[in-house]
Design a protein around this motif. Structure first.
Motif, PDB file in Angstrom:
ATOM      1  N   GLY A   1       0.821  -1.210   0.000  1.00 37.81           N
ATOM      2  CA  GLY A   1       0.000   0.000   0.000  1.00 37.81           C
ATOM      3  C   GLY A   1       0.853   1.257   0.000  1.00 37.81           C
ATOM      4  N   VAL A   2       1.915   1.247   0.795  1.00 37.84           N
ATOM      5  CA  VAL A   2       2.820   2.412   0.858  1.00 37.84           C
ATOM      6  C   VAL A   2       3.467   2.630  -0.521  1.00 37.84           C
ATOM      7  CG1 VAL A   2       4.965   3.282   1.881  1.00 37.84           C
ATOM      8  CG2 VAL A   2       3.251   2.209   3.345  1.00 37.84           C
ATOM      9  N   VAL A   3       3.890   1.540  -1.158  1.00 39.41           N
ATOM     10  CA  VAL A   3       4.495   1.631  -2.503  1.00 39.41           C
ATOM     11  C   VAL A   3       3.476   2.182  -3.497  1.00 39.41           C
ATOM     12  CG1 VAL A   3       5.403   0.254  -4.429  1.00 39.41           C
ATOM     13  CG2 VAL A   3       6.217  -0.188  -2.102  1.00 39.41           C
ATOM     14  N   LEU A   4       2.253   1.654  -3.437  1.00 31.35           N
ATOM     15  CA  LEU A   4       1.185   2.117  -4.347  1.00 31.35           C
ATOM     16  C   LEU A   4       0.990   3.629  -4.210  1.00 31.35           C
ATOM     17  CD1 LEU A   4      -2.217   0.426  -4.996  1.00 31.35           C
ATOM     18  CD2 LEU A   4      -2.198   2.804  -4.313  1.00 31.35           C
ATOM     19  N   PHE A   5       0.969   4.119  -2.977  1.00 28.72           N
ATOM     20  CA  PHE A   5       0.757   5.559  -2.789  1.00 28.72           C
ATOM     21  C   PHE A   5       1.954   6.378  -3.271  1.00 28.72           C
ATOM     22  CE2 PHE A   5      -2.705   4.217   0.164  1.00 28.72           C
ATOM     23  CZ  PHE A   5      -3.733   4.819  -0.548  1.00 28.72           C
ATOM     24  N   TRP A   6       3.168   5.808  -3.216  1.00 28.53           N
ATOM     25  CA  TRP A   6       4.319   6.526  -3.796  1.00 28.53           C
ATOM     26  C   TRP A   6       4.135   6.705  -5.298  1.00 28.53           C
ATOM     27  CZ3 TRP A   6       7.205   9.943  -1.979  1.00 28.53           C
ATOM     28  CH2 TRP A   6       7.769   9.872  -0.713  1.00 28.53           C
ATOM     29  N   VAL A   7       3.656   5.634  -5.950  1.00 27.61           N
ATOM     30  CA  VAL A   7       3.426   5.723  -7.405  1.00 27.61           C
ATOM     31  C   VAL A   7       2.384   6.810  -7.689  1.00 27.61           C
ATOM     32  CG1 VAL A   7       2.557   4.477  -9.441  1.00 27.61           C
ATOM     33  CG2 VAL A   7       4.118   3.333  -7.853  1.00 27.61           C
ATOM     34  N   LEU A   8       1.323   6.842  -6.875  1.00 24.39           N
ATOM     35  CA  LEU A   8       0.279   7.854  -7.081  1.00 24.39           C
ATOM     36  C   LEU A   8       0.806   9.266  -6.778  1.00 24.39           C
ATOM     37  CD1 LEU A   8      -2.941   6.120  -5.711  1.00 24.39           C
ATOM     38  CD2 LEU A   8      -2.265   6.475  -8.078  1.00 24.39           C
TER      39      LEU A   8
ATOM     40  N   VAL B   1      -6.706   4.653  -5.715  1.00 24.25           N
ATOM     41  CA  VAL B   1      -6.576   5.142  -4.335  1.00 24.25           C
ATOM     42  C   VAL B   1      -7.359   4.227  -3.391  1.00 24.25           C
ATOM     43  CG1 VAL B   1      -7.114   7.049  -2.755  1.00 24.25           C
ATOM     44  CG2 VAL B   1      -6.243   7.543  -5.042  1.00 24.25           C
ATOM     45  N   LYS B   2      -8.585   3.864  -3.814  1.00 28.29           N
ATOM     46  CA  LYS B   2      -9.430   2.993  -2.970  1.00 28.29           C
ATOM     47  C   LYS B   2      -8.772   1.633  -2.782  1.00 28.29           C
ATOM     48  CE  LYS B   2     -13.905   5.146  -3.653  1.00 28.29           C
ATOM     49  NZ  LYS B   2     -15.117   5.194  -4.466  1.00 28.29           N
ATOM     50  N   THR B   3      -8.158   1.112  -3.856  1.00 27.73           N
ATOM     51  CA  THR B   3      -7.434  -0.161  -3.745  1.00 27.73           C
ATOM     52  C   THR B   3      -6.321  -0.027  -2.710  1.00 27.73           C
ATOM     53  OG1 THR B   3      -7.875  -0.587  -6.072  1.00 27.73           O
ATOM     54  CG2 THR B   3      -6.130  -1.902  -5.067  1.00 27.73           C
ATOM     55  N   GLY B   4      -5.587   1.085  -2.790  1.00 28.69           N
ATOM     56  CA  GLY B   4      -4.500   1.330  -1.833  1.00 28.69           C
ATOM     57  C   GLY B   4      -5.012   1.410  -0.403  1.00 28.69           C
ATOM     58  N   ASN B   5      -6.157   2.086  -0.223  1.00 27.59           N
ATOM     59  CA  ASN B   5      -6.721   2.206   1.131  1.00 27.59           C
ATOM     60  C   ASN B   5      -7.094   0.836   1.703  1.00 27.59           C
ATOM     61  OD1 ASN B   5      -6.469   4.976   1.324  1.00 27.59           O
ATOM     62  ND2 ASN B   5      -8.476   5.380   0.455  1.00 27.59           N
ATOM     63  N   ILE B   6      -7.681  -0.008   0.848  1.00 29.61           N
ATOM     64  CA  ILE B   6      -8.074  -1.355   1.307  1.00 29.61           C
ATOM     65  C   ILE B   6      -6.830  -2.162   1.678  1.00 29.61           C
ATOM     66  CG2 ILE B   6      -9.087  -3.562   0.561  1.00 29.61           C
ATOM     67  CD1 ILE B   6     -11.046  -1.842  -1.178  1.00 29.61           C
ATOM     68  N   VAL B   7      -5.815  -2.108   0.803  1.00 26.00           N
ATOM     69  CA  VAL B   7      -4.582  -2.880   1.032  1.00 26.00           C
ATOM     70  C   VAL B   7      -3.878  -2.408   2.312  1.00 26.00           C
ATOM     71  CG1 VAL B   7      -2.287  -3.353   0.080  1.00 26.00           C
ATOM     72  CG2 VAL B   7      -4.274  -3.485  -1.405  1.00 26.00           C
ATOM     73  N   VAL B   8      -3.782  -1.086   2.485  1.00 23.97           N
ATOM     74  CA  VAL B   8      -3.148  -0.536   3.694  1.00 23.97           C
ATOM     75  C   VAL B   8      -3.960  -0.911   4.939  1.00 23.97           C
ATOM     76  CG1 VAL B   8      -2.741   1.629   4.943  1.00 23.97           C
ATOM     77  CG2 VAL B   8      -1.835   1.337   2.658  1.00 23.97           C
ATOM     78  N   GLY B   9      -5.274  -0.824   4.834  1.00 26.26           N
ATOM     79  CA  GLY B   9      -6.141  -1.157   5.974  1.00 26.26           C
ATOM     80  C   GLY B   9      -5.964  -2.605   6.410  1.00 26.26           C
ATOM     81  N   LEU B  10      -5.998  -3.520   5.423  1.00 31.39           N
ATOM     82  CA  LEU B  10      -5.809  -4.943   5.738  1.00 31.39           C
ATOM     83  C   LEU B  10      -4.416  -5.182   6.330  1.00 31.39           C
ATOM     84  CD1 LEU B  10      -7.374  -6.692   2.586  1.00 31.39           C
ATOM     85  CD2 LEU B  10      -8.244  -6.778   4.927  1.00 31.39           C
ATOM     86  N   GLY B  11      -3.431  -4.538   5.716  1.00 33.69           N
ATOM     87  CA  GLY B  11      -2.050  -4.729   6.160  1.00 33.69           C
ATOM     88  C   GLY B  11      -1.812  -4.185   7.555  1.00 33.69           C
ATOM     89  N   ALA B  12      -2.278  -2.961   7.788  1.00 33.12           N
ATOM     90  CA  ALA B  12      -2.050  -2.336   9.096  1.00 33.12           C
ATOM     91  C   ALA B  12      -2.796  -3.093  10.199  1.00 33.12           C
ATOM     92  CB  ALA B  12      -2.491  -0.871   9.052  1.00 33.12           C
ATOM     93  N   GLY B  13      -4.046  -3.439   9.911  1.00 35.56           N
ATOM     94  CA  GLY B  13      -4.837  -4.180  10.907  1.00 35.56           C
ATOM     95  C   GLY B  13      -4.232  -5.545  11.195  1.00 35.56           C
ATOM     96  N   GLY B  14      -3.869  -6.256  10.132  1.00 34.54           N
ATOM     97  CA  GLY B  14      -3.303  -7.604  10.281  1.00 34.54           C
ATOM     98  C   GLY B  14      -1.981  -7.604  11.026  1.00 34.54           C
TER      99      GLY B  14
END
Lengths: 154, 159
Positions: free
Chosen positions: B21-28, B48-61
């Motif tokens: 997710g962090v990498v995705l947001f760097w690209v954006l 952006v929404k894809t990144g938010n979902i990925v970051v959310g799952l990652g951070a929570g997990g």
């Protein structure tokens, strides 16, 4: 439990760090590339963004991951096993996915590169759909590899 | 595989998702720096929404499964210095990440405003919002915190 809690020698840490960081960058590039290609719906700018994410992020990530893999493999002494003793399953999965995945990544970049070039003539989105398919396949494969590397199934 | 091995594998997969997710947001962050039209900005929204979902799952997990492992795995305790450091860095990354989102949402909101007003051409104001230096700084701080978590997890100082 003791295996989970074991602490590795300090000299293994840097190669492992490079390996894991490279793998994470690789997966990040694949998520970004696949996401942009998936939502592009033929729009050239997002198609290019997706392709360049794969080329400029995933490929360097793969190289870093593979260099780290070779280095930690040697550090941990897997290249020095006695005759007739095979690598553990998790290591086999890791190497298979890393190397075959690298080949598929290069194929997807070549196909996608032709697709991006043809976007100038209003064509090429079909080829980038192939790149999208390969990216999703790679993403699934690398997540399985990460699971195998972390969980170390017998 | 034992139950804890499964949890460890899912914890590592969550970390992969967080970094992805962090990498995705760097690209954006890089991509929107040259985006000055409402349409071009709004097109990024599903990514952006894809990144938010990925970051959310990652951070929570990472945090939930990481805390589980700290209690469950022998030899580690939740108050170990390197585990406390990881939790603090995780909290910092969440705080700066959330603020990064706020900084870049201004550009997205402006793009929607312009489109509603029927302005489809390039907008210097939109470009300025998309090039937010505060957003870049905050995303850099988020990335640095996440990188330090990875270093902490591998070296486990004090373990």
């Amino acid at each position: 439990m003791s295996v989970l809690a074991s602490v590795r020698p300090d000299s293994w840490n840097f190669p492992l760090f490079l390996h894991v960081l490279g793998a994470m960058i690789l997966v990040g590039g694949l998520v970004t590339g696949a996401g942009a290609l998936l939502y592009a719906r033929g729009e050239a700018r997002l198609l290019r963004l997706g392709y360049w994410s794969l080329l400029a992020v995933s490929l360097p990530g793969w190289i870093l991951m593979r260099i780290g893999a070779g280095w930690i493999y040697s550090k941990e002494g897997w290249d020095d096993l006695p005759e007739g003793v095979d690598d553990p399953t998790w290591l086999g999965i890791g190497f298979l996915v890393a190397d075959l995945g690298g080949l598929i990544l290069i194929v997807s970049l070549i196909v996608g590169g032709v697709g991006v070039y043809r976007l100038r003539q209003g064509k090429g989105s079909g080829l980038l759909k192939v790149t999208l398919g390969l990216s999703l396949l790679l993403l699934a494969a690398y997540l399985v590899a990460a699971w195998a590397m972390a969980g170390k199934p017998d | 595989m034992s139950f804890d091995s499964w949890i460890l594998a899912l914890h590592v997969l969550s970390a992969f998702a967080y970094v992805a997710g962090v990498v995705l947001f760097w690209v954006l962050v890089v991509a929107v720096r040259r985006t000055d039209t409402p349409e071009g900005t709004i097109r990024m929204e599903p990514v952006v929404k894809t990144g938010n979902i990925v970051v959310g799952l990652g951070a929570g997990g990472t945090i939930i499964l990481g805390i589980w492992l700290a209690f469950s795995v022998g030899g580690y305790d939740i108050w170990d210095g390197w585990i406390v450091a990881a939790i603090v860095l995780w909290a910092i990354s969440m705080a700066t990440g959330q603020r990064t989102g706020v900084a870049y949402t201004r550009g997205m909101n402006k793009a929607k405003e312009l489109r509603t007003a029927g302005q489809t051409g390039s907008s210097p104001e939109l470009l300025t919002l998309n090039r937010t230096s505060r957003g870049v700084l905050l995303h850099f701080l988020t990335s640095a915190a996440v990188l330090l978590i990875l270093i902490d997890m591998i070296w486990k100082p004090g373990a």
